[in-house]
Every structure is written in structure tokens, then in C-alpha cells.
Design a protein around this motif. Structure first.
Motif, PDB file in Angstrom:
ATOM      1  N   UNK A  66       0.836  -1.213   0.000  1.00 16.01           N
ATOM      2  CA  UNK A  66       0.000   0.000   0.000  1.00 16.01           C
ATOM      3  C   UNK A  66       0.868   1.260   0.000  1.00 16.01           C
ATOM      4  N   UNK A  67       2.023   1.197   0.647  1.00 15.99           N
ATOM      5  CA  UNK A  67       2.958   2.322   0.583  1.00 15.99           C
ATOM      6  C   UNK A  67       3.406   2.550  -0.859  1.00 15.99           C
TER       7      UNK A  67
ATOM      8  N   UNK B  60       2.791   5.742  -3.169  1.00 19.08           N
ATOM      9  CA  UNK B  60       3.941   6.370  -3.826  1.00 19.08           C
ATOM     10  C   UNK B  60       3.708   6.596  -5.311  1.00 19.08           C
ATOM     11  N   UNK B  61       3.084   5.634  -5.964  1.00 14.50           N
ATOM     12  CA  UNK B  61       2.754   5.787  -7.390  1.00 14.50           C
ATOM     13  C   UNK B  61       1.770   6.947  -7.570  1.00 14.50           C
ATOM     14  N   UNK B  62       0.762   6.996  -6.733  1.00 12.32           N
ATOM     15  CA  UNK B  62      -0.207   8.092  -6.806  1.00 12.32           C
ATOM     16  C   UNK B  62       0.445   9.446  -6.559  1.00 12.32           C
TER      17      UNK B  62
ATOM     18  N   UNK C  39      -5.051  10.226  -9.797  1.00 15.26           N
ATOM     19  CA  UNK C  39      -3.928  10.363  -8.865  1.00 15.26           C
ATOM     20  C   UNK C  39      -4.429  10.493  -7.425  1.00 15.26           C
ATOM     21  N   UNK C  40      -5.454  11.312  -7.225  1.00 11.49           N
ATOM     22  CA  UNK C  40      -5.981  11.512  -5.870  1.00 11.49           C
ATOM     23  C   UNK C  40      -6.533  10.208  -5.295  1.00 11.49           C
ATOM     24  N   UNK C  41      -7.247   9.433  -6.100  1.00 14.26           N
ATOM     25  CA  UNK C  41      -7.822   8.193  -5.592  1.00 14.26           C
ATOM     26  C   UNK C  41      -6.783   7.098  -5.399  1.00 14.26           C
TER      27      UNK C  41
ATOM     28  N   UNK D 263      -4.062   4.042  -1.301  1.00 15.70           N
ATOM     29  CA  UNK D 263      -2.806   3.697  -0.625  1.00 15.70           C
ATOM     30  C   UNK D 263      -2.814   4.103   0.837  1.00 15.70           C
ATOM     31  N   UNK D 264      -3.237   5.340   1.122  1.00 13.61           N
ATOM     32  CA  UNK D 264      -3.270   5.818   2.509  1.00 13.61           C
ATOM     33  C   UNK D 264      -4.274   5.030   3.341  1.00 13.61           C
TER      34      UNK D 264
END
Length: 140
Positions: A12-13, A17-19, A46-48, A53-54
Motif C-alpha cells: 500500500x505504501x 507512492x505511485x499516486x 492520482x488523488x484516488x 494507498x493511505x
């Protein structure tokens, strides 16, 4: 099982990171004037990706936290990391509210008062992601 969850946590990190890379590359192009505006779909994706991830980091982090809670709750570094995470969650809502500006107006057309919250939100994001990561490495 905790070993598997740790790898999922790290996954998930990587997703976050990709986002972040997607969002920051669009934002930097907009800030530098290489793009007049940013595509709404690119901002949304990108936001989603960062949100997923977060959210995944928080959920897997809760699972990893539970067996170590007695130890972690007494660690000042753990509370510092949680502060960074809370700031990231709050900032994600701020980013969602602010990102629409980049869809409709060039950065150089904004006033200083309009630029300030964008720059502040970006700084908060960088500091909190880096801080949470560095504290996690130090703590564990």
C-alpha cells in the motif's frame, strides 16, 4: 500472518507512492507553466490512488499495531507518526477541495493569496509523508 500483513502494508505504501508521483508530476508541470491546466481525469485518478494507498496503510497499520499496542502507546515516536498520519488524512480533504483550481486556471494567473493554500498543502504533504516514513524506519 503478521509477516504477510507487513508486506501488504508495504504494498500500500508503494501504491500511495505511485499516486504521489502521478499527482506531483502533473502539479509540477502546472506550477512551471508547462501545462496551462491539469486534466480532471488525471487529478481524479492520482488523488484516488493516493487515497487507496493511505487507506490501506491505515487499515494494515491498525492490524500491525494491535499486538504491539502496549509498547507503541508509550513511544513518543509512535505518536509523532500518528500526528503525521492524521495530518495526511486532513490534508487529503484539503487537496480534494483545492485540486479543482488546477483544472480551470493556469498557475501564473492565480494571485498570491490563491497560491498560498496550494503551496502550503503541498508542503504539508511532503513533510508528513517523509516524516511518517522516516519515523516508521526509526521506530521499527
Amino acid at each position: 500472518m503478521e509477516g504477510l500483513i507487513l508486506y501488504v502494508h508495504i504494498g500500500f505504501l508503494c501504491i500511495a507512492g505511485i499516486g504521489i508521483l502521478l499527482a506531483d508530476s502533473s502539479a509540477l508541470a502546472w506550477l512551471r507553466g508547462k501545462r496551462e491546466t491539469v486534466d480532471a481525469k488525471a487529478l481524479f485518478v492520482a488523488h484516488w490512488v493516493v487515497t487507496i494507498g493511505l487507506s490501506g496503510l491505515i487499515l494494515t497499520g491498525l492490524y500491525l499495531f494491535w499486538p504491539m499496542r502496549s509498547y507503541l502507546l508509550g513511544q513518543p515516536l509512535f505518536w509523532l507518526k500518528m500526528g503525521f498520519v492524521v495530518a495526511l488524512v486532513i490534508n487529503s480533504f484539503v487537496i480534494e477541495a483545492l485540486m479543482n483550481v488546477a483544472q480551470v486556471r493556469p498557475f501564473n494567473a492565480l494571485t498570491t493569496a490563491q497560491k498560498f493554500p496550494l503551496m502550503l498543502s503541498g508542503a504539508v504533504s511532503v513533510i508528513c509523508w517523509a516524516g511518517a516514513f522516516l519515523v516508521a524506519i526509526t521506530l521499527f
